[in-house]
Design an enzyme around this catalytic site. Sequence first.
Site, PDB file in Angstrom:
ATOM      1  N   HIS A  79      44.697  38.004  44.870  1.00  0.00           N
ATOM      2  CA  HIS A  79      45.195  36.714  45.367  1.00  0.00           C
ATOM      3  C   HIS A  79      46.448  36.124  44.767  1.00  0.00           C
ATOM      4  O   HIS A  79      47.595  35.768  45.231  1.00  0.00           O
ATOM      5  CB  HIS A  79      44.356  35.607  45.436  1.00  0.00           C
ATOM      6  CG  HIS A  79      44.651  34.348  46.366  1.00  0.00           C
ATOM      7  ND1 HIS A  79      45.141  34.395  47.481  1.00  0.00           N
ATOM      8  CD2 HIS A  79      44.622  33.083  45.854  1.00  0.00           C
ATOM      9  CE1 HIS A  79      45.368  33.149  47.923  1.00  0.00           C
ATOM     10  NE2 HIS A  79      45.136  32.118  47.007  1.00  0.00           N
ATOM     11  N   ASP A  82      49.293  38.386  45.198  1.00  0.00           N
ATOM     12  CA  ASP A  82      50.058  38.275  46.553  1.00  0.00           C
ATOM     13  C   ASP A  82      50.794  36.893  46.692  1.00  0.00           C
ATOM     14  O   ASP A  82      51.745  37.116  47.126  1.00  0.00           O
ATOM     15  CB  ASP A  82      48.667  38.109  47.588  1.00  0.00           C
ATOM     16  CG  ASP A  82      49.247  38.049  49.040  1.00  0.00           C
ATOM     17  OD1 ASP A  82      50.016  38.664  49.481  1.00  0.00           O
ATOM     18  OD2 ASP A  82      48.718  36.936  49.627  1.00  0.00           O
TER      19      ASP A  82
END
Length: 111
Positions: A79, A82
Amino acid sequence: MATKEEISMVGFALVAYAGDARTAALHALDAAEAGDFDKANTLLDEAQKDINEAHNQQTQLLSKEAGGAQMDVTFIMVHGQDTLMTTMLLIDQARYMIRMLKRIKKLEEKQ
């Protein structure tokens, strides 16, 4: 070897720094749309500072892995990666859009 906890903590740092950078970049676009290009540039500088710090956090892990340390992938790290990459793209696009907004404003002033 970096522990999962250490990797996750870097992931949290990436999310935090990149999240702050994302917010600043979006506020920069709002400021530019309102015609306040000085504020937009200041906010983009803040965004870049935060994204640089996120990148530094990432580089520390990359260096460990390059040195042979085993790395376990954690969801928070995915995460974080990203968030970092999409925010880097947002900052690049915000710079482009702000330049275009400046051009539009100059053209409108000529009319």
